[in-house]
Motif scaffolding. Structure first.
Motif, short mmCIF file in Angstrom:
data_model
loop_
_atom_site.label_atom_id
_atom_site.label_comp_id
_atom_site.label_asym_id
_atom_site.label_seq_id
_atom_site.Cartn_x
_atom_site.Cartn_y
_atom_site.Cartn_z
N ASP A 16 0.83 -1.21 0.00
CA ASP A 16 0.00 0.00 0.00
C ASP A 16 0.87 1.26 0.00
O ASP A 16 0.59 2.23 -0.72
CB ASP A 16 -0.93 0.01 1.22
CG ASP A 16 -2.02 -1.03 1.14
OD1 ASP A 16 -2.23 -1.58 0.04
OD2 ASP A 16 -2.66 -1.30 2.17
N SER A 17 1.92 1.25 0.80
CA SER A 17 2.82 2.40 0.88
C SER A 17 3.56 2.60 -0.44
O SER A 17 3.71 3.73 -0.92
CB SER A 17 3.82 2.21 2.02
OG SER A 17 4.67 3.32 2.14
N TYR A 18 3.99 1.52 -1.04
CA TYR A 18 4.70 1.61 -2.33
C TYR A 18 3.80 2.22 -3.40
O TYR A 18 4.25 3.04 -4.22
CB TYR A 18 5.17 0.22 -2.75
CG TYR A 18 6.12 0.21 -3.92
CD1 TYR A 18 7.50 0.29 -3.72
CD2 TYR A 18 5.66 0.11 -5.23
CE1 TYR A 18 8.39 0.27 -4.79
CE2 TYR A 18 6.54 0.10 -6.30
CZ TYR A 18 7.90 0.18 -6.08
OH TYR A 18 8.77 0.17 -7.14
N ARG A 20 1.36 4.33 -2.89
CA ARG A 20 1.17 5.77 -2.58
C ARG A 20 2.41 6.59 -2.93
O ARG A 20 2.32 7.64 -3.56
CB ARG A 20 0.86 5.95 -1.09
CG ARG A 20 -0.53 5.57 -0.67
CD ARG A 20 -0.83 6.09 0.74
NE ARG A 20 0.12 5.58 1.72
CZ ARG A 20 -0.05 4.44 2.40
NH1 ARG A 20 -1.14 3.70 2.21
NH2 ARG A 20 0.85 4.04 3.29
N ASP A 36 3.67 3.50 11.14
CA ASP A 36 2.85 4.59 10.62
C ASP A 36 3.68 5.64 9.87
O ASP A 36 3.13 6.61 9.36
CB ASP A 36 2.03 5.25 11.74
CG ASP A 36 2.90 5.83 12.84
OD1 ASP A 36 4.15 5.81 12.72
OD2 ASP A 36 2.33 6.31 13.84
N LEU A 62 5.88 4.50 7.41
CA LEU A 62 6.45 3.68 6.35
C LEU A 62 6.65 4.49 5.07
O LEU A 62 7.65 4.31 4.35
CB LEU A 62 5.56 2.47 6.09
CG LEU A 62 6.02 1.44 5.05
CD1 LEU A 62 7.43 0.97 5.31
CD2 LEU A 62 5.06 0.25 5.02
N ASP A 63 5.72 5.39 4.76
CA ASP A 63 5.88 6.23 3.56
C ASP A 63 7.19 7.02 3.62
O ASP A 63 7.93 7.10 2.63
CB ASP A 63 4.71 7.21 3.43
CG ASP A 63 3.42 6.52 3.03
OD1 ASP A 63 3.38 5.28 2.99
OD2 ASP A 63 2.43 7.24 2.75
#
Length: 356
Positions: free
Chosen positions: A208-210, A212, A306, A308-309
């Motif tokens: 999910d982070s990748y 975004r 939280d 990770l981005d």
């Protein structure tokens, strides 16, 4: 000394652990016999050293499992029972409580990650915690696989604990190539994830982070689903390799620039140590045993899940020389703390102390 290992499951890093322990103990001059009770046959043990006892989690199946294990203990008459994971540890120590284990047989237990340290309903965690506390009184020694595990055991009054960190064998990892950094100046950065594709390992958070952040580095995923507790969206921008054989996995480690470990919880963190053994920096979530393995900015980076981005952006921006420096530091830490010889020697010393 006769040792009987009992493991109800072989999931995750437990099989790696048992493989290394078996090779050492079957060649140890102080151990006359090392046998294993396992849920199925394995290629690294002969049939004469393996008792196969299939398992399931229903009450009836566990009762049948206990009966079979009791027969094996009576036949083998081991000096030490070494129990692995909470189910085998719970069943056999409950048998000891009921007088079904010979008094002269010593019990060594390793949870390989406390069940009450995982994410889940608070009532279940409370039950697991009280069960571990009670059963510790029917245990001669408890092995904690990380300082984190030892700290929380002491916090909840679980007795007879000693920290013996997990280790791996350098020779099995291409030792002669382990400290040789690769040239990353002229190609896209390569970041590697290795592990089960399940909730514990945080693969859903990473994907999910990748999506975004859309970083410039290439992400490679090695592993497959075991528990099927997540639905994951695949992307053409991410390479999914599935499970790899040993040589292919070693090549994936050696060709990457860093390893990312976004776990929600970890009793230890084998993947981080495998990366360090190959001189790769580790970007890991600040949970469980990972906080003892990864020294922030020295051999990798620790980050809250939280954020990770932010971590993915940092991986994009960090200079190549910093990656190489952290990887080389990781190799030194590995050699000092996390070799299989250190782990195995400490385990045998613990057996000798328990039997004396």
């Amino acid at each position: 000394m006769k040792i009987l290992h009992i493991a109800e499951t072989l999931k995750g890093g437990l099989e790696t652990y048992l493989r290394m322990v078996s090779g050492f103990q079957q060649n140890s001059p102080v151990i006359t016999q090392a046998k294993f009770v396992l849920p199925g046959p394995v290629e690294w043990l002969s049939s004469q050293d393996t008792h196969v006892v299939p398992t399931a989690r229903s009450p009836l199946a566990l009762a049948s499992y206990a009966a079979e294990v009791r027969k094996i203990i009576r036949t083998e008459r081991p000096s030490v029972l070494h129990l692995h994971s909470s189910i085998a540890g719970g069943v056999v120590r409950a048998m000891a409580l009921l007088g079904q284990v010979p008094q002269e047989t010593k019990i060594v237990y390793c949870s390989h990650g406390w069940a009450f340290d995982q994410i889940g309903p608070s009532y279940k965690k409370s039950i697991y915690r009280w069960a571990e506390w009670l059963l510790s009184y029917w245990t001669d020694a408890i092995i904690c696989i990380s300082d984190h595990e030892l700290r929380i055991a002491e916090k909840f009054g679980i007795k007879r604990c000693r920290c013996i960190p997990n280790g791996i064998t350098p020779a099995a990892l291409g030792h002669e190539q382990a400290a040789a950094p690769i040239d990353v100046s002229s190609r896209q950065r390569q970041i590697l994830f290795v592990g089960r594709l399940d909730r514990q390992k945080g693969i859903d958070l990473l994907l999910d982070s990748y999506a975004r952040v859309r970083p410039r580095f290439k992400l490679t995923i090695v592993g497959g689903a075991v528990r099927n507790d997540l639905s994951l969206a695949h992307s053409d921008e991410i390479e999914f390799k599935g499970w790899l054989e040993k040589d292919e996995l070693d090549a994936a480690y050696r060709s990457c620039d860093a390893v990312i470990v976004p776990s929600r919880w970890e009793g230890f963190g084998f993947v981080a140590v495998e990366a360090m053994a190959r001189s790769k920096p580790v970007f890991a979530s600040a949970v469980g045993g990972l906080v003892d393995i990864v020294e922030d900015t020295k051999n990798g980076r620790l980050f809250p899940l939280d954020r990770l981005d932010e971590m993915l952006r940092e991986i994009d921006q960090i200079p190549n020389e910093d990656l190489v420096r952290m990887g080389q530091n990781g190799r030194k830490i590995f050699e000092e703390k996390y070799t299989a010889d250190r782990m195995n020697s400490a385990i045998v010393d613990l057996y000798k102390e328990s039997v004396l």
